[in-house]
Design a protein around this motif. Structure first.
Motif, PDB file in Angstrom:
ATOM      1  N   UNK A 121       1.041  -1.576   0.532  1.00  0.00           N
ATOM      2  CA  UNK A 121      -0.500  -0.168   0.114  1.00  0.00           C
ATOM      3  C   UNK A 121       1.042   1.291  -0.051  1.00  0.00           C
ATOM      4  N   UNK A 122       2.107   1.590   0.333  1.00  0.00           N
ATOM      5  CA  UNK A 122       2.815   2.345   0.290  1.00  0.00           C
ATOM      6  C   UNK A 122       3.407   2.580  -0.864  1.00  0.00           C
ATOM      7  N   UNK A 123       3.604   2.370  -1.757  1.00  0.00           N
ATOM      8  CA  UNK A 123       3.806   2.133  -3.087  1.00  0.00           C
ATOM      9  C   UNK A 123       2.637   3.750  -3.876  1.00  0.00           C
ATOM     10  N   UNK A 124       1.220   4.131  -2.878  1.00  0.00           N
ATOM     11  CA  UNK A 124       0.405   4.569  -3.351  1.00  0.00           C
ATOM     12  C   UNK A 124       1.146   5.870  -2.949  1.00  0.00           C
ATOM     13  N   UNK A 170      12.508   8.020   6.124  1.00  0.00           N
ATOM     14  CA  UNK A 170      12.426   7.344   7.256  1.00  0.00           C
ATOM     15  C   UNK A 170      11.683   6.256   7.103  1.00  0.00           C
ATOM     16  N   UNK A 171      11.475   4.409   7.259  1.00  0.00           N
ATOM     17  CA  UNK A 171      10.762   3.884   7.326  1.00  0.00           C
ATOM     18  C   UNK A 171      10.748   2.285   8.022  1.00  0.00           C
ATOM     19  N   UNK A 172       9.504   2.132   8.218  1.00  0.00           N
ATOM     20  CA  UNK A 172       9.536   0.373   8.761  1.00  0.00           C
ATOM     21  C   UNK A 172       9.989  -0.701   7.483  1.00  0.00           C
ATOM     22  N   UNK A 173       9.975  -0.346   6.783  1.00  0.00           N
ATOM     23  CA  UNK A 173      10.473  -0.799   5.907  1.00  0.00           C
ATOM     24  C   UNK A 173       9.489  -0.660   4.048  1.00  0.00           C
ATOM     25  N   UNK A 174       8.465  -0.751   4.484  1.00  0.00           N
ATOM     26  CA  UNK A 174       7.264  -0.366   3.164  1.00  0.00           C
ATOM     27  C   UNK A 174       7.826   0.451   2.086  1.00  0.00           C
ATOM     28  N   UNK A 175       7.657   1.715   2.994  1.00  0.00           N
ATOM     29  CA  UNK A 175       7.731   3.200   2.388  1.00  0.00           C
ATOM     30  C   UNK A 175       9.206   2.589   2.114  1.00  0.00           C
ATOM     31  N   UNK A 176      10.120   2.682   2.725  1.00  0.00           N
ATOM     32  CA  UNK A 176      11.463   3.020   2.017  1.00  0.00           C
ATOM     33  C   UNK A 176      11.861   2.308   0.491  1.00  0.00           C
ATOM     34  N   UNK A 177      11.032   0.764   0.567  1.00  0.00           N
ATOM     35  CA  UNK A 177      10.868  -0.115  -0.578  1.00  0.00           C
ATOM     36  C   UNK A 177      10.388   0.844  -2.078  1.00  0.00           C
ATOM     37  N   UNK A 200      15.167  -7.681   7.280  1.00  0.00           N
ATOM     38  CA  UNK A 200      16.482  -7.851   6.158  1.00  0.00           C
ATOM     39  C   UNK A 200      16.128  -7.813   4.887  1.00  0.00           C
ATOM     40  N   UNK A 201      15.384  -8.354   5.036  1.00  0.00           N
ATOM     41  CA  UNK A 201      15.525  -8.886   3.034  1.00  0.00           C
ATOM     42  C   UNK A 201      14.719  -7.891   2.902  1.00  0.00           C
ATOM     43  N   UNK A 202      14.288  -6.870   2.922  1.00  0.00           N
ATOM     44  CA  UNK A 202      13.312  -5.976   2.372  1.00  0.00           C
ATOM     45  C   UNK A 202      15.362  -4.831   2.180  1.00  0.00           C
ATOM     46  N   UNK A 203      16.260  -4.483   3.013  1.00  0.00           N
ATOM     47  CA  UNK A 203      17.080  -3.862   3.143  1.00  0.00           C
ATOM     48  C   UNK A 203      17.913  -4.778   2.268  1.00  0.00           C
ATOM     49  N   UNK A 343       5.784  -3.677   9.237  1.00  0.00           N
ATOM     50  CA  UNK A 343       4.814  -2.232   8.994  1.00  0.00           C
ATOM     51  C   UNK A 343       3.880  -1.419   9.889  1.00  0.00           C
ATOM     52  N   UNK A 344       3.281  -1.725  11.219  1.00  0.00           N
ATOM     53  CA  UNK A 344       2.718  -1.226  11.734  1.00  0.00           C
ATOM     54  C   UNK A 344       3.379  -0.551  13.171  1.00  0.00           C
ATOM     55  N   UNK A 345       4.371  -1.564  12.946  1.00  0.00           N
ATOM     56  CA  UNK A 345       5.197  -1.467  14.234  1.00  0.00           C
ATOM     57  C   UNK A 345       5.795   0.144  14.615  1.00  0.00           C
ATOM     58  N   UNK A 346       4.969   1.365  14.859  1.00  0.00           N
ATOM     59  CA  UNK A 346       4.947   2.749  14.730  1.00  0.00           C
ATOM     60  C   UNK A 346       4.422   3.303  16.146  1.00  0.00           C
ATOM     61  N   UNK A 347       4.981   3.535  17.224  1.00  0.00           N
ATOM     62  CA  UNK A 347       4.787   3.958  18.624  1.00  0.00           C
ATOM     63  C   UNK A 347       4.328   5.084  18.702  1.00  0.00           C
ATOM     64  N   UNK A 348       4.547   6.576  17.755  1.00  0.00           N
ATOM     65  CA  UNK A 348       3.960   7.729  17.625  1.00  0.00           C
ATOM     66  C   UNK A 348       3.138   7.984  16.364  1.00  0.00           C
ATOM     67  N   UNK A 349       2.326   8.367  16.014  1.00  0.00           N
ATOM     68  CA  UNK A 349       1.022   8.730  15.085  1.00  0.00           C
ATOM     69  C   UNK A 349       1.360  10.084  14.441  1.00  0.00           C
ATOM     70  N   UNK A 350       1.447   9.614  13.703  1.00  0.00           N
ATOM     71  CA  UNK A 350       1.008  11.104  12.575  1.00  0.00           C
ATOM     72  C   UNK A 350       0.083  12.130  12.929  1.00  0.00           C
ATOM     73  N   UNK A 351       0.885  13.076  13.408  1.00  0.00           N
ATOM     74  CA  UNK A 351      -0.049  14.311  13.978  1.00  0.00           C
ATOM     75  C   UNK A 351      -0.796  14.814  12.945  1.00  0.00           C
ATOM     76  N   UNK A 352      -0.739  15.238  11.779  1.00  0.00           N
ATOM     77  CA  UNK A 352      -1.123  14.885  10.869  1.00  0.00           C
ATOM     78  C   UNK A 352      -2.962  14.683  10.187  1.00  0.00           C
TER      79      UNK A 352
END
Ligand SMILES: Cc1ncc(COP(=O)(O)O)c(C=O)c1O
Length: 443
Positions: A121-124, A170-177, A200-203, A343-352
């Motif tokens: 989904x991050x591709x969008x 900065x990314x948990x993986x998929x945005x970076x991809x 690792x495989x994403x890196x 992909x969901x390992x995020x501790x602080x949400x987007x304020x936007x």
């Protein structure tokens, strides 16, 4: 646990918002947004509108000839990066058996797990923002005009031009991809700051495309912060900000027009009597937020959007419940932010996202990691669809909200679980996910 948390004791927080007890005890919860208001009331007061979504869609269309040229896998769709929507009756039957509740109405899967080019989904959002930035650079340089065929951007003179520019994320993986794959295909130099959860495989995949990957022992928020800081020091660098970018947000939002077309093609009506319930896995909130914004603009109050978070990373939920948005992190409430749903390992949400959608989101539910593996098996056995654990989070949505659906439209509801990633998961890793899910199901 009666320490001070952002100005109040734990007990005071629980008194004010009782759901916080279950959230901190890591119990799966369903939160219905008490601040939700009608689209008619909310949408006109927002700083963005359907015009912005149309603009995003027009930009995707301008770039379609280029995407078709760079990525042959988009040839069939003439350079449009889109996923299918499919009915999943077998998975539905398996879930009905597991949860002991029959679901009236239809259940569809939106297959962003197979989204071409970047596989999630991050591709969008990610690809869209790279394209928008590239467009701004070339228009400004005078090398291209708005009316030109953008396929020329694949030529060497443009690659040479883009190679003088840098992208960072900065990314948990998929945005970076998605940024790495799109940016390197155009010729940009790209640096991806990866959190410790990134696989690792994403890196490896990114490095194989010439992308610089910087790893952090800490979580996603730190990776974003470092990426932002380093990028600011380089005037030729452009930072794609997962926490705050309105361009990412608009890239996601265009999905709403595409989904509308797919529902119409499938003969599915969406109106007051036939509501659409959508379940969207949520990390920092950009992807589900942008899509929810798009859907609310397209379908109004006939669509209900629920976000889904792991019990160990309920950042958007805490942001909404406390009203503090990016001012709160799951760690403030003693939650570890450790989840297999990388992909969901995020501790602080987007304020936007929290602020824009505070009155539009219908609710949020949380899900246990083990359940993600069971669902991954059900959708594989049921419909032969491969998803990564994060991407399975939306599947049980109909069961989680079933007793909140008004009786008057219960049989007419169309449920849509948004599967969000999985295409590039290596075979052996997918096998291990599947085996784990089988064991958990005692199969
Ligand atoms: C597979 C998958 N699903 C959902 C999401 C959630 O997107 P967001 O972090 O924008 O909320 C991500 C984020 O990386 C993801 O990788």
């Amino acid at each position: 646990m009666n320490r001070n948390i952002l100005g109040k004791s734990y007990d005071e927080w629980v008194l004010e918002c009782p759901i916080i007890r279950d959230i901190t005890e890591l119990n799966p919860v369903l939160w219905l947004n008490p601040g939700k208001a009608s689209c008619e009331e909310v949408l006109p007061g927002l700083p963005y509108s359907i015009k912005d979504i149309e603009e995003a869609e027009a930009r995707w269309n301008r770039f379609a000839p280029l995407l078709e040229r760079l990525f042959p896998e988009t040839a069939e769709s003439r350079g449009i990066i889109e996923s299918n929507m499919m009915s999943i009756p077998n998975t539905k039957a398996m879930m009905e058996q597991r949860y002991g509740v029959p679901i009236k109405g239809k259940l569809f899967l939106k297959c962003d797990n197979y989204l071409p080019v970047a596989g999630s989904i991050k591709a969008r959002g990610g690809i869209y923002e790279v394209l928008k930035h590239a467009e701004e650079l070339v228009l400004k340089s005078g090398m291209l005009g708005l009316e030109d065929n953008y396929a020329v951007l694949a030529e060497e003179r443009f690659r040479e031009f883009f190679s003088r520019h840098h992208l960072a994320v900065g990314s948990t993986g998929n945005l970076g991809m998605s940024i790495g794959i799109m940016g390197s295909a155009l010729g940009f130099r790209v640096t991806v700051h990866m959190s410790s959860d990134a696989k690792e495989w994403k890196k490896g995949l990114l490095r194989s495309r010439g992308v610089e990957v910087i790893e952090y022992a800490t979580d996603y928020s730190k990776a974003v912060e470092e990426g932002r800081k380093q990028s600011l020091q380089n005037p030729m660098s452009y930072f794609i900000d997962d926490e705050n970018s309105i361009d990412l947000f608009m890239g996601y939002s265009a999905a709403a027009f595409r989904l509308k077309g797919q529902l119409e093609a499938a003969g599915v009506a969406v109106d007051r009597q036939n509501p659409l319930y959508v379940y969207l896995p949520c990390g920092v909130g950009g992807a589900p937020g942008g899509i929810c914004f798009g859907l609310k603009n397209v379908f109004g109050d006939s669509v209900r959007c629920f976000f889904v978070e792991p019990t160990h990373s309920p950042c958007m939920l805490l942001g909404m419940v406390t009203g503090l948005h990016e001012g709160v992190s799951v760690g403030d409430f003693g939650i570890d932010n450790v989840t297999e749903a990388d992909g969901l390992a995020v501790g602080r949400p987007s304020g936007l996202v929290g602020r824009l959608l505070g009155k539009l989101i219908d609710g949020i539910y949380t899900i246990d990691d083990n359940e993600l593996y069971r669902l991954l098996v059900m959708v594989k056995d049921g419909e032969d669809v491969k998803v990564e654990p994060s991407a399975a989070a939306g599947l049980p949505g109909p069961f989680r909200v079933s007793d909140k659906i008004p009786d008057s439209c219960r049989s007419n509801v169309t449920h849509l679980a948004w599967a969000t990633g999985g295409l590039f998961v290596p075979g052996d890793m997918y096998e291990s996910f599947y085996e784990k899910g089988k064991k958990l199901l005692n199969l």
